[in-house]
Design a protein around this motif. Structure first.
Motif, PDB file in Angstrom:
ATOM      1  N   VAL A 120      -6.884   9.591   5.397  1.00  0.00           N
ATOM      2  CA  VAL A 120      -5.740   8.752   5.011  1.00  0.00           C
ATOM      3  C   VAL A 120      -4.450   9.337   5.575  1.00  0.00           C
ATOM      4  O   VAL A 120      -3.614   8.613   6.146  1.00  0.00           O
ATOM      5  CB  VAL A 120      -5.658   8.625   3.480  1.00  0.00           C
ATOM      6  CG1 VAL A 120      -4.347   7.971   3.065  1.00  0.00           C
ATOM      7  CG2 VAL A 120      -6.841   7.839   2.949  1.00  0.00           C
ATOM      8  N   HIS A 121      -4.274  10.644   5.446  1.00  0.00           N
ATOM      9  CA  HIS A 121      -3.050  11.298   5.931  1.00  0.00           C
ATOM     10  C   HIS A 121      -2.837  11.041   7.418  1.00  0.00           C
ATOM     11  O   HIS A 121      -1.740  10.643   7.850  1.00  0.00           O
ATOM     12  CB  HIS A 121      -3.138  12.804   5.664  1.00  0.00           C
ATOM     13  CG  HIS A 121      -2.056  13.601   6.343  1.00  0.00           C
ATOM     14  ND1 HIS A 121      -0.753  13.603   5.905  1.00  0.00           N
ATOM     15  CD2 HIS A 121      -2.110  14.405   7.450  1.00  0.00           C
ATOM     16  CE1 HIS A 121      -0.026  14.378   6.710  1.00  0.00           C
ATOM     17  NE2 HIS A 121      -0.822  14.883   7.643  1.00  0.00           N
ATOM     18  N   TYR A 174      -8.286   2.397   0.550  1.00  0.00           N
ATOM     19  CA  TYR A 174      -7.522   2.212  -0.686  1.00  0.00           C
ATOM     20  C   TYR A 174      -8.319   1.393  -1.700  1.00  0.00           C
ATOM     21  O   TYR A 174      -8.276   1.660  -2.906  1.00  0.00           O
ATOM     22  CB  TYR A 174      -6.190   1.524  -0.388  1.00  0.00           C
ATOM     23  CG  TYR A 174      -5.162   2.412   0.290  1.00  0.00           C
ATOM     24  CD1 TYR A 174      -4.956   3.729  -0.134  1.00  0.00           C
ATOM     25  CD2 TYR A 174      -4.389   1.936   1.352  1.00  0.00           C
ATOM     26  CE1 TYR A 174      -4.016   4.544   0.486  1.00  0.00           C
ATOM     27  CE2 TYR A 174      -3.443   2.739   1.967  1.00  0.00           C
ATOM     28  CZ  TYR A 174      -3.258   4.037   1.542  1.00  0.00           C
ATOM     29  OH  TYR A 174      -2.337   4.841   2.156  1.00  0.00           O
ATOM     30  N   LEU A 183      -4.769   0.467  10.178  1.00  0.00           N
ATOM     31  CA  LEU A 183      -4.295  -0.122   8.924  1.00  0.00           C
ATOM     32  C   LEU A 183      -5.445  -0.796   8.170  1.00  0.00           C
ATOM     33  O   LEU A 183      -5.520  -0.727   6.941  1.00  0.00           O
ATOM     34  CB  LEU A 183      -3.190  -1.143   9.212  1.00  0.00           C
ATOM     35  CG  LEU A 183      -1.793  -0.593   9.513  1.00  0.00           C
ATOM     36  CD1 LEU A 183      -0.885  -1.715  10.009  1.00  0.00           C
ATOM     37  CD2 LEU A 183      -1.192   0.074   8.277  1.00  0.00           C
ATOM     38  N   LEU A 237      -7.395   1.835   6.483  1.00  0.00           N
ATOM     39  CA  LEU A 237      -6.628   2.304   5.327  1.00  0.00           C
ATOM     40  C   LEU A 237      -6.779   1.345   4.152  1.00  0.00           C
ATOM     41  O   LEU A 237      -6.974   1.772   3.003  1.00  0.00           O
ATOM     42  CB  LEU A 237      -5.151   2.448   5.698  1.00  0.00           C
ATOM     43  CG  LEU A 237      -4.734   3.724   6.423  1.00  0.00           C
ATOM     44  CD1 LEU A 237      -3.299   3.615   6.914  1.00  0.00           C
ATOM     45  CD2 LEU A 237      -4.896   4.945   5.511  1.00  0.00           C
ATOM     46  N   LYS A 271      -2.205   7.277   8.398  1.00  0.00           N
ATOM     47  CA  LYS A 271      -0.822   6.887   8.095  1.00  0.00           C
ATOM     48  C   LYS A 271       0.127   7.392   9.180  1.00  0.00           C
ATOM     49  O   LYS A 271       1.041   6.683   9.612  1.00  0.00           O
ATOM     50  CB  LYS A 271      -0.416   7.417   6.724  1.00  0.00           C
ATOM     51  CG  LYS A 271      -1.101   6.694   5.565  1.00  0.00           C
ATOM     52  CD  LYS A 271      -0.888   7.396   4.243  1.00  0.00           C
ATOM     53  CE  LYS A 271       0.545   7.358   3.783  1.00  0.00           C
ATOM     54  NZ  LYS A 271       0.700   7.961   2.438  1.00  0.00           N
ATOM     55  N   LYS A 272      -0.107   8.609   9.646  1.00  0.00           N
ATOM     56  CA  LYS A 272       0.715   9.168  10.719  1.00  0.00           C
ATOM     57  C   LYS A 272       0.532   8.391  12.017  1.00  0.00           C
ATOM     58  O   LYS A 272       1.450   8.328  12.853  1.00  0.00           O
ATOM     59  CB  LYS A 272       0.323  10.631  10.950  1.00  0.00           C
ATOM     60  CG  LYS A 272       0.767  11.590   9.866  1.00  0.00           C
ATOM     61  CD  LYS A 272       2.183  12.063  10.131  1.00  0.00           C
ATOM     62  CE  LYS A 272       2.561  13.221   9.240  1.00  0.00           C
ATOM     63  NZ  LYS A 272       3.928  13.725   9.550  1.00  0.00           N
ATOM     64  N   SER A 317      -1.897  -0.728  -2.775  1.00  0.00           N
ATOM     65  CA  SER A 317      -1.766  -0.128  -1.446  1.00  0.00           C
ATOM     66  C   SER A 317      -2.669  -0.842  -0.447  1.00  0.00           C
ATOM     67  O   SER A 317      -2.305  -1.040   0.714  1.00  0.00           O
ATOM     68  CB  SER A 317      -2.117   1.366  -1.501  1.00  0.00           C
ATOM     69  OG  SER A 317      -1.220   2.068  -2.338  1.00  0.00           O
ATOM     70  N   ALA A 348      -1.485  -2.786   3.037  1.00  0.00           N
ATOM     71  CA  ALA A 348      -2.017  -2.473   4.367  1.00  0.00           C
ATOM     72  C   ALA A 348      -2.494  -3.740   5.071  1.00  0.00           C
ATOM     73  O   ALA A 348      -2.179  -3.974   6.250  1.00  0.00           O
ATOM     74  CB  ALA A 348      -3.158  -1.463   4.245  1.00  0.00           C
ATOM     75  N   THR A 395       0.154   5.222  12.359  1.00  0.00           N
ATOM     76  CA  THR A 395       0.573   3.810  12.264  1.00  0.00           C
ATOM     77  C   THR A 395       2.088   3.670  12.085  1.00  0.00           C
ATOM     78  O   THR A 395       2.561   2.676  11.539  1.00  0.00           O
ATOM     79  CB  THR A 395      -0.140   3.117  11.087  1.00  0.00           C
ATOM     80  OG1 THR A 395       0.099   3.860   9.876  1.00  0.00           O
ATOM     81  CG2 THR A 395      -1.636   3.043  11.318  1.00  0.00           C
ATOM     82  N   LYS A 420      -3.349   0.403  16.030  1.00  0.00           N
ATOM     83  CA  LYS A 420      -2.601   0.435  14.772  1.00  0.00           C
ATOM     84  C   LYS A 420      -3.198  -0.560  13.777  1.00  0.00           C
ATOM     85  O   LYS A 420      -3.371  -0.232  12.592  1.00  0.00           O
ATOM     86  CB  LYS A 420      -1.128   0.102  15.025  1.00  0.00           C
ATOM     87  CG  LYS A 420      -0.303   0.041  13.736  1.00  0.00           C
ATOM     88  CD  LYS A 420       1.153  -0.310  14.004  1.00  0.00           C
ATOM     89  CE  LYS A 420       1.931  -0.399  12.688  1.00  0.00           C
ATOM     90  NZ  LYS A 420       3.366  -0.710  12.888  1.00  0.00           N
TER      91      LYS A 420
END
Length: 726
Positions: free
Chosen positions: A218-219, A245, A238, A241, A222-223, A253, A257, A225, A234
């Protein structure tokens, strides 16, 4: 004038020839080879590579019912150097790109004094590695990337090459090396441009996916996108992600996304439409369902969404089902199955949903038909979902067979009970219907061809609702037969896929009357009337079969499916047939137990009947004082001693006797702890008598209904052993 021109032309020729040398470190040489590499060989290689990547992506099909892979590349097996790829991932365009990259290195490399003077050669090696990567030749791909990193440490593409190197290490299952390489690069993230940093984070997310560290996935996603440098990646990041979630129950969340994807421009449409579907999957009690259904219906009406109608109808059906609108859910699941571009896996899910709905409605025959449709869809049959469905379908086999038998016997007795005049009217109506149907079929053949006629006939109820005649035009009849019965071997009692459900095959002889009627007689009323059973022994045999079938159905609905109303209906109807004495008391006892849960007045009625009229039986004692049965362990008629006696019969090989006596004991001792022992012994006797498949089916019943007992665990253990032998 001609002489100066000739001299100038000669000079140019000499300069061109001189510049062709890869051993001279001069500006003209470097320029010539750099330009030739970039705009000729490397350009053509890059065009071939992009074509190959386009072809690869067009073949790749995402499974949106699973978490998407970060990189859409299906790796089937590691390629062996020197062995030509035979998988779907082999691609001539990548081979051509590799050839151009090799040609660029061989003809235009200017490695002088250990230093490469052609600035395009590192690009050529990168193209070589990427082409091999997508051809799934990961070892030679890694060699190309390693060469660039070792020999061109200051190249413009060095960071991109390191990312590709890490991805290749990951494909070779060297995730630790991939992690270390990317981690070292990201420590200096401020030195990287945005596009490279995002690619590195995407690759690192791939690494942590393999390492099963969802927080880190997840970390890094997110970086990856934060900008729109690579819109397609991207969107994919997403989407993943959003799926993660939802797995974590972070539905807000997840919705955000998917909404971000919907609002993106210039991305593949598949991500946008599936994001709409994924948002519908996040349905909660707080969801505005009216808006959700309105959105889904609007998407269904959009002609651009025709390739996705199977998924849209399925998801709409799920929403209606959750809201309790089951009939609307059925309508959408049916449409999901029958959309023109329905995908096979989605068809299977929709059929399964329909099967579950009819199962919950206790319409087990219809449920079984839908489960058969799921199992006929080409798919991986060893998954947990399919194995569970196969077990559920096998548990329905007996019910479907017995229900079919009740319809047959009820039809026969219905006709027998008619007066001669009523029988004539009944069969004449059937003959008239045959003629009408055949005429319509012929018209359909003339108007729309055989396929249309077949469809029309199948939409009619041509199965036949009674016993004596069940054929249409031969071509249609064959299709209808296979639709109902599947492929059955040419043998006696072909209707039964599992003949172990009957204790005596001789009881079925009454059903083996020749159903075939010569074409010349199929409109002859008398030919039908002559087939009505009149012999007392034949009618008695049918009566016995009908009574046993109703009794067995009552027990199955009560004990296996917990359908008390269905069970009561079957047992109540059985008692109206004035059956043999052996069925009357057990049926009344089971009705007493059934009604004790759903109708206390009726329960008391059967309790009083048994206690008053059968006071000396075990059934009365079970009602009044079940502890007395348990306490009488030394009594020769105690459950334990009865079990021992039946077990001795099993050891003697009297399997028919064992099956009959265990079934009787099961009816008597259903409240006692010894019940699973009788069930397991019955399963073993069925296995000895009827073979491995029947044994497995009987064991599955024990494992399912008595899972927490020693007998249930033993049944599960034996099933696993049998499965390994198959």
């Amino acid at each position: 004038m001609k002489k100066p021109i000739f001299i100038l032309f000669s000079v140019l020729i000499l300069l061109l020839v001189g510049s062709c040398s890869t051993r001279k470190d001069k500006f003209i040489n470097r320029s010539f080879h750099s330009v030739t590499t970039k705009y000729n060989v490397l350009y053509n290689g890059q065009v071939a590579f992009e074509k190959g990547l386009e072809e690869l992506n067009s073949k790749y099909k995402d499974d949106y019912w699973k978490k998407l892979p970060i990189e859409p590349l299906k790796v089937e097996e590691l390629a062996i150097p020197g062995v030509k790829q035979t998988s779907d991932n082999s691609n001539e365009s990548f081979e051509r790109a590799e050839e151009k990259a090799v040609k660029a290195v061989q003809k235009h490399s200017m490695n002088i004094s250990g230093r490469e003077r052609n600035k395009q050669i590192d690009d050529s090696y990168l193209l070589l590695g990427k082409s091999r990567y997508y051809s799934q030749r990961f070892v030679p791909a890694l060699e190309a990337f390693n060469y660039v990193i070792k020999n061109y440490p200051n190249a413009d593409l060095i960071y991109e090459t390191k990312i590709w190197q890490a991805k290749t290490q990951l494909r070779l299952k060297n995730e630790e090396q991939a992690y270390e390489s990317l981690q070292f690069m990201l420590k200096r993230e401020e030195m990287l441009d945005e596009e490279i940093a995002e690619k590195a984070h995407t690759a690192m997310a791939m690494v942590f996916t393999v390492m099963d560290s969802t927080d880190q996935v997840v970390h890094h996603l997110k970086k990856a996108t934060l900008t729109d440098n690579d819109k397609e990646q991207k969107a994919r990041n997403l989407f993943i992600l959003g799926q993660i979630y939802r797995e974590r129950n972070q539905l807000d969340s997840s919705q955000m996304a998917f909404q971000d994807i919907i609002e993106m421009k210039k991305i593949p449409y598949k991500y946008r439409i599936h994001s709409q579907i994924e948002k519908a999957k996040n349905l909660t009690d707080e969801t505005d369902t009216d808006v959700l259904i309105e959105t889904l219906e609007k998407l269904i009406k959009d002609r651009d969404n025709r390739p996705y109608l199977d998924e849209l109808h399925y998801q709409t059906g799920l929403v209606h089902e959750k809201l309790g609108r089951v009939d609307l859910a059925i309508e959408h699941f049916e449409k999901s199955v029958h959309t023109r571009e329905a995908k096979q896996f989605q068809q299977g899910l929709s059929y399964e949903k329909l099967g579950n709905i009819y199962f919950d409605r206790a319409k087990f025959v219809e449920a079984g038909a839908y489960y058969d449709s799921v199992l006929n869809v080409p798919q991986e049959m060893s998954t947990k979902r399919i194995r569970s469905l196969e077990r559920k379908r096998k548990n329905l086999e007996e019910v479907i067979t017995l229900e079919g038998t009740t319809k047959v016997t009820d039809s026969i007795f219905n006709v027998i009970s008619m007066s001669e005049e009523e029988q004539e009217v009944f069969f004449q109506s059937h003959i008239d219907a045959l003629k009408e149907a055949e005429e319509k079929a012929k018209e359909q053949i003339l108007n729309t061809g055989f396929e249309g006629a077949s469809s029309s006939i199948n939409n009619k109820d041509t199965q036949g609702k009674w016993y004596f005649y069940n054929t249409q035009v031969v071509g249609f009849g064959l299709q209808e037969f296979q639709k109902i019965w599947g492929n059955r071997p040419l043998e006696d009692n072909w209707r039964l896929s599992d003949k172990s459900v009957f204790n005596n095959e001789g009881e079925l002889e009454a059903l083996t009357v020749d159903l075939e009627i010569d074409d010349s007689k199929k409109y002859d009323l008398q030919s039908y009337l002559d087939r009505i059973p009149t012999d007392k022994s034949e009618i008695d045999s049918l009566s016995t079969l009908r009574n046993e079938t109703y009794y067995q159905l009552g027990l199955i609905y009560k004990e296996q499916f917990k359908e008390n109303k269905l069970a009561a209906d079957k047992l109540e109807k059985l008692l109206t047939f004035e059956p043999d004495e052996k069925y009357i008391l057990p049926a009344k006892y089971h009705l007493y137990k059934i009604y004790s849960e759903i109708n206390s007045l009726k329960s008391d009625k059967y309790k009083n009947d048994i206690v008053s009229n059968y006071a000396d039986t075990k059934y009365a004692k079970l009602i009044l004082n079940p502890e007395e049965i348990l306490a009488a362990a030394d009594d020769e008629n105690s459950p334990e001693n009865i079990y021992k006696n039946i077990y001795y019969e099993y050891q003697e090989g009297n399997y028919d006797e064992v099956v009959g006596k265990t079934e009787e004991a099961i009816g008597q001792y259903e409240e006692l702890p010894i019940l699973p022992k009788f069930e397991l012994l019955r399963a073993y006797a069925i296995g000895k008598r009827d073979g491995l498949e029947a044994f497995k089916t009987a064991l599955e019943f024990v494992a399912l209904n008595y899972s927490n007992t020693d007998e249930g665990k033993k049944a599960t253990e034996v099933i696993e052993t049998i499965s390994k032998l198959e």
